[in-house]
Write an enzyme that holds these catalytic residues in place. Structure first.
Site, PDB file in Angstrom:
ATOM      1  N   HIS A 222      -5.981   5.958  -0.297  1.00 50.54           N
ATOM      2  CA  HIS A 222      -7.023   6.117   1.066  1.00 50.54           C
ATOM      3  C   HIS A 222      -6.631   7.060   2.020  1.00 50.54           C
ATOM      4  O   HIS A 222      -7.478   7.157   2.910  1.00 50.54           O
ATOM      5  CB  HIS A 222      -7.120   4.454   1.745  1.00 50.54           C
ATOM      6  CG  HIS A 222      -5.804   4.256   2.568  1.00 50.54           C
ATOM      7  ND1 HIS A 222      -4.529   3.857   2.054  1.00 50.54           N
ATOM      8  CD2 HIS A 222      -5.779   4.413   3.665  1.00 50.54           C
ATOM      9  CE1 HIS A 222      -3.493   3.755   2.693  1.00 50.54           C
ATOM     10  NE2 HIS A 222      -4.223   4.093   4.021  1.00 50.54           N
TER      11      HIS A 222
HETATM   12  C1  UD1 Z   1      -6.604   3.676   9.063  1.00 43.91           C
HETATM   13  C2  UD1 Z   1      -5.162   4.507   9.651  1.00 43.91           C
HETATM   14  C3  UD1 Z   1      -4.211   4.439   8.576  1.00 43.91           C
HETATM   15  C4  UD1 Z   1      -3.956   3.277   7.754  1.00 43.91           C
HETATM   16  C5  UD1 Z   1      -5.164   2.602   7.317  1.00 43.91           C
HETATM   17  C6  UD1 Z   1      -4.859   1.318   6.727  1.00 43.91           C
HETATM   18  C7  UD1 Z   1      -5.404   5.988  11.642  1.00 43.91           C
HETATM   19  C8  UD1 Z   1      -5.608   7.360  11.865  1.00 43.91           C
HETATM   20  N1  UD1 Z   1      -5.609   5.673  10.240  1.00 43.91           N
HETATM   21  O1  UD1 Z   1      -6.925   4.509   8.234  1.00 43.91           O
HETATM   22  O2  UD1 Z   1      -2.906   5.122   9.123  1.00 43.91           O
HETATM   23  O3  UD1 Z   1      -3.277   3.646   6.563  1.00 43.91           O
HETATM   24  O4  UD1 Z   1      -6.031   2.338   8.475  1.00 43.91           O
HETATM   25  O5  UD1 Z   1      -5.768   0.842   5.813  1.00 43.91           O
HETATM   26  O6  UD1 Z   1      -5.372   5.158  12.162  1.00 43.91           O
HETATM   27  N2  UD1 Z   1     -14.176   1.242   7.409  1.00 43.91           N
HETATM   28  C9  UD1 Z   1     -14.884   0.452   6.943  1.00 43.91           C
HETATM   29  N3  UD1 Z   1     -14.590  -0.847   7.280  1.00 43.91           N
HETATM   30  C10 UD1 Z   1     -13.512  -1.025   8.164  1.00 43.91           C
HETATM   31  C11 UD1 Z   1     -12.864   0.071   8.612  1.00 43.91           C
HETATM   32  C12 UD1 Z   1     -13.185   1.319   8.269  1.00 43.91           C
HETATM   33  O7  UD1 Z   1     -15.928   0.469   6.164  1.00 43.91           O
HETATM   34  O8  UD1 Z   1     -13.384  -2.164   8.574  1.00 43.91           O
HETATM   35  C13 UD1 Z   1     -14.449   2.817   6.786  1.00 43.91           C
HETATM   36  C14 UD1 Z   1     -15.431   3.577   7.516  1.00 43.91           C
HETATM   37  O9  UD1 Z   1     -16.427   4.248   6.931  1.00 43.91           O
HETATM   38  C15 UD1 Z   1     -14.509   4.589   8.334  1.00 43.91           C
HETATM   39  C16 UD1 Z   1     -13.497   4.827   7.454  1.00 43.91           C
HETATM   40  O10 UD1 Z   1     -13.266   3.516   6.611  1.00 43.91           O
HETATM   41  O11 UD1 Z   1     -15.032   5.740   9.056  1.00 43.91           O
HETATM   42  C17 UD1 Z   1     -11.930   5.002   7.886  1.00 43.91           C
HETATM   43  O12 UD1 Z   1     -11.599   4.100   8.759  1.00 43.91           O
HETATM   44  P1  UD1 Z   1     -10.482   4.335   9.954  1.00 43.91           P
HETATM   45  O13 UD1 Z   1      -9.941   3.090  10.592  1.00 43.91           O
HETATM   46  O14 UD1 Z   1     -11.011   5.642  10.827  1.00 43.91           O
HETATM   47  O15 UD1 Z   1      -9.260   4.826   9.191  1.00 43.91           O
HETATM   48  P2  UD1 Z   1      -8.625   4.366   7.900  1.00 43.91           P
HETATM   49  O16 UD1 Z   1      -8.788   5.443   6.606  1.00 43.91           O
HETATM   50  O17 UD1 Z   1      -8.949   2.938   7.371  1.00 43.91           O
HETATM   51  N1  UDP Z   2      -3.378  -4.651   0.739  1.00 42.28           N
HETATM   52  C1  UDP Z   2      -4.166  -5.760   0.384  1.00 42.28           C
HETATM   53  N2  UDP Z   2      -5.189  -5.637  -0.392  1.00 42.28           N
HETATM   54  C2  UDP Z   2      -5.569  -4.412  -0.984  1.00 42.28           C
HETATM   55  C3  UDP Z   2      -4.981  -3.085  -0.503  1.00 42.28           C
HETATM   56  C4  UDP Z   2      -3.801  -3.351  -0.008  1.00 42.28           C
HETATM   57  O1  UDP Z   2      -4.013  -6.945   1.096  1.00 42.28           O
HETATM   58  O2  UDP Z   2      -6.589  -4.555  -1.770  1.00 42.28           O
HETATM   59  C5  UDP Z   2      -2.166  -4.795   1.721  1.00 42.28           C
HETATM   60  C6  UDP Z   2      -0.747  -4.473   1.118  1.00 42.28           C
HETATM   61  O3  UDP Z   2      -0.398  -5.669   0.304  1.00 42.28           O
HETATM   62  C7  UDP Z   2      -0.266  -3.809   2.310  1.00 42.28           C
HETATM   63  C8  UDP Z   2      -1.206  -3.172   3.193  1.00 42.28           C
HETATM   64  O4  UDP Z   2      -2.634  -3.801   2.583  1.00 42.28           O
HETATM   65  O5  UDP Z   2       0.554  -4.935   2.957  1.00 42.28           O
HETATM   66  C9  UDP Z   2      -1.243  -1.762   2.958  1.00 42.28           C
HETATM   67  O6  UDP Z   2      -2.219  -1.301   3.678  1.00 42.28           O
HETATM   68  P1  UDP Z   2      -2.832   0.118   3.654  1.00 42.28           P
HETATM   69  O7  UDP Z   2      -2.519   0.772   2.296  1.00 42.28           O
HETATM   70  O8  UDP Z   2      -4.404  -0.003   3.955  1.00 42.28           O
HETATM   71  O9  UDP Z   2      -2.243   1.193   4.730  1.00 42.28           O
HETATM   72  P2  UDP Z   2      -1.108   1.670   4.946  1.00 42.28           P
HETATM   73  O10 UDP Z   2       0.272   0.625   4.683  1.00 42.28           O
HETATM   74  O11 UDP Z   2      -1.107   3.002   4.140  1.00 42.28           O
HETATM   75  O12 UDP Z   2      -0.997   2.146   6.520  1.00 42.28           O
END
Ligand code: UD1
Ligand code: UDP
Length: 375
Positions: A212
Site C-alpha cells: 500500500h
Molecule cells: C497512511 C500512512 C502510512 C501508513 C498507512 C497505514 C501517512 C502519510 N501515511 O497511508 O504511513 O502506512 O496509513 O495503512 O500518514 N482511504 C480510504 N479509507 C480510509 C482511508 C483512506 O478509502 O479510511 C483511501 C483514500 O482514497 C485515500 C487513500 O486511501 O486517499 C490514502 O489514505 P491516507 O490516509 O492518505 O494514506 P495511507 O495510504 O492510508
Molecule cells: N492489518 C490488518 N488487516 C489487513 C492488513 C493489515 O489487520 O488486511 C494489520 C496488520 O496486522 C498490522 C497493521 O495492519 O498490524 C499494518 O498496517 P499497515 O500495513 O496498513 O501500515 P504500516 O504498518 O505499513 O504503517
C-alpha cells in the site's frame, strides 16, 4: 519539559490510522488498568469501517473522546486540519502528556500540536529511520523525534539513531507495543478465525501479500513490477497469493487499469484476527508494510520486503526478512531464499510489556535506568 515525579493523571493518545489503533491498544488498556485517565483523540485519517471501527470493536477499545473526521486530503491540508483540531482539544483538557505512535501524518500532527501547546510529548516507536526522505513517513518520524520529550525506541539500534541525532528528550528503550498486541491476540486468532476455510486456503500452502506504500502503488510501473515479481514466484512454486488490498492500492489499480495476474487474489482488508491467522499460516509473506515486517518476524513466518530500504533492519539481521526491492528477478531470488526458512530467530522487539514500561516511565518522570527492556 518533563512530567514531575508525582507522575501523570491524564494521558492523551492521538491516533488516526489502522496500525496506530493496533499499536496503541496496549497503551489504552494499560492506562485503564492503572486508573490513568486516557483522553483518546482520533484524527479521522482512516475512516472506512475495515480500516478503523473494526479494530475498535475487535480489540475492545473505548470510543474515542474526539473524532476530528479530517479524512483523506493532501498532506499539508490533512496535517493542518489535524493540528487545528488537536490544539482545540488540548486547550480544553491540558493533559499531562500526549502520546503519539509511529510515523503517519496523525503522529506528526499530534506531536506538533502538543509541543506548540507546551505539553509533554511521548513518541512511541521512536528512532526508526529508512534514511529515505522521499517517504512522507521519514519526515514525520524525524520531526516527531526532535520535538518529543520522551522517546520510546523499540530497540537498541533505534536508540542509537536517536543518540547520533542528539535529540533532546529522554530516551527509554521500551520494546514495540506490537509485541504486546500479538501476544494478546495470536492464540485467539488461531482459535477463533475461520479465514482459512472462508478463503479455501490450506495452512502453509499459500502466500500473503500486502502492498500500500505510496512510493510503490502510486507509480504505475512500480506497482506493475511488484505484482510481476510476486506472481512469477507464485507460478514457479505453484501456489496462490492472497492480497488483502488497502483502499489506496485498490484505487490505483483501477485508475491505472492494471490487470491482476491470475496467481494473485485480492480480498477486502481483513480484521486483526483474520489477518494474524493468515500471517501465521502463510508459507511466505510479501509486503511493503512496516507493521507486517515486525509481525511476521514475531510470528515466525519468513518475509520478503518489496522495498529498497527498511526502517526495521532488525528483522533482516535476525534472518526473518529479506529486503528485495521491486525488480522481479530480485523478488524471485529473495523468495527462493526465504521460503521454508526455519523460524529459529529471536524476536528483536521486546518482551510484550512495552506499554507497561512506557507508562512506568511517564509515572516516574522518565528515569531510563529503571526501564531498560530485556533483550
Ligand atoms: C497512511 C500512512 C502510512 C501508513 C498507512 C497505514 C501517512 C502519510 N501515511 O497511508 O504511513 O502506512 O496509513 O495503512 O500518514 N482511504 C480510504 N479509507 C480510509 C482511508 C483512506 O478509502 O479510511 C483511501 C483514500 O482514497 C485515500 C487513500 O486511501 O486517499 C490514502 O489514505 P491516507 O490516509 O492518505 O494514506 P495511507 O495510504 O492510508
Ligand atoms: N492489518 C490488518 N488487516 C489487513 C492488513 C493489515 O489487520 O488486511 C494489520 C496488520 O496486522 C498490522 C497493521 O495492519 O498490524 C499494518 O498496517 P499497515 O500495513 O496498513 O501500515 P504500516 O504498518 O505499513 O504503517
Amino acid at each position: 519539559m518533563t512530567a514531575d515525579s508525582d507522575g501523570v493523571s491524564q494521558v492523551a493518545i492521538v491516533l488516526g490510522t489502522r496500525p496506530e489503533i493496533i499499536k496503541c491498544a496496549p497503551l489504552i488498556k494499560a492506562c485503564d488498568r492503572r486508573g490513568v485517565d486516557c483522553l483518546l483523540v482520533h484524527t479521522g485519517q482512516h475512516y472506512s469501517e475495515d480500516l478503523d471501527q473494526v479494530f475498535f470493536d475487535q480489540l475492545e477499545l473505548p470510543t474515542p473522546d474526539y473524532n476530528l473526521e479530517v479524512g483523506s486530503r493532501s498532506h499539508g491540508e490533512q496535517t493542518g486540519r489535524m493540528l487545528e483540531g488537536i490544539e482545540d482539544v488540548l486547550d480544553e483538557h491540558v493533559p499531562d502528556v500526549v502520546l503519539v505512535q509511529g510515523d503517519t501524518n496523525s503522529t506528526l500532527a499530534g506531536a506538533l500540536a502538543a509541543a506548540k501547546s507546551n505539553i509533554d510529548v511521548g513518541h512511541v516507536e521512536a528512532g526508526l529511520r529508512s534514511f529515505d526522505r522521499e517517504m512522507p513517513e521519514e519526515t514525520n518520524r524525524v520531526v516527531t523525534d526532535h520535538i518529543s520529550d520522551y522517546l520510546f525506541p523499540p530497540t537498541e539500534e533505534t536508540k542509537g539513531y536517536l543518540e547520533r541525532e542528539s535529540v533532546s528528550g529522554e530516551i527509554v528503550v521500551a520494546g514495540n507495543t506490537v509485541v504486546d498486541s500479538l501476544y494478546e491476540y495470536r492464540d485467539l486468532a488461531t482459535e477463533k478465525s475461520q479465514i482459512l476455510s472462508t478463503l479455501g486456503l490450506t495452512e502453509d500452502d499459500f502466500y500473503l501479500l500486502t502492498a500500500h506504500r505510496a512510493e510503490n502503488v502510486d507509480d504505475r510501473d512500480s506497482f506493475a513490477q511488484l505484482l510481476d515479481g510476486v506472481s512469477r514466484f507464485a507460478a514457479q512454486t505453484d501456489r496462490e497469493v492472497v492480497y488483502p488490498i488497502h483502499p489506496r492500492a485498490q484505487s490505483r489499480l483501477d485508475e491505472f487499469g492494471l490487470t491482476l495476474p491470475e496467481e494473485i487474489r485480492t480480498v477486502e482488508p481483513l480484521d486483526f484476527l483474520d489477518f494474524l491467522r493468515l500471517e501465521a499460516a502463510a508459507s511466505l509473506v510479501f509486503t511493503d508494510s512496516g507493521g507486517v515486517q515486525e509481525e511476521t518476524c514475531i510470528l515466525g513466518t519468513p518475509c520478503v520486503t518489496l522495498r529498497y530500504t527498511t526502517e526495521r533492519p532488525e528483522t533482516a539481521y535476525v534472518g526473518a526478512n529479506c529486503l528485495a526491492g521491486l525488480d522481479p528477478d530480485d523478488v524471485v531470488e529473495a523468495a527462493s531464499t526465504m521460503l521454508g526458512k526455519h523460524a529459529d530467530w529471536d524476536v528483536p522487539f521486546g518482551d510484550g510489556h512495552a506499554a507497561e514500561r512506557i507508562l512506568d516511565t511517564l509515572a516516574a518522570g522518565a528515569e531510563p535506568e529503571t526501564a531498560e527492556v530485556p533483550k
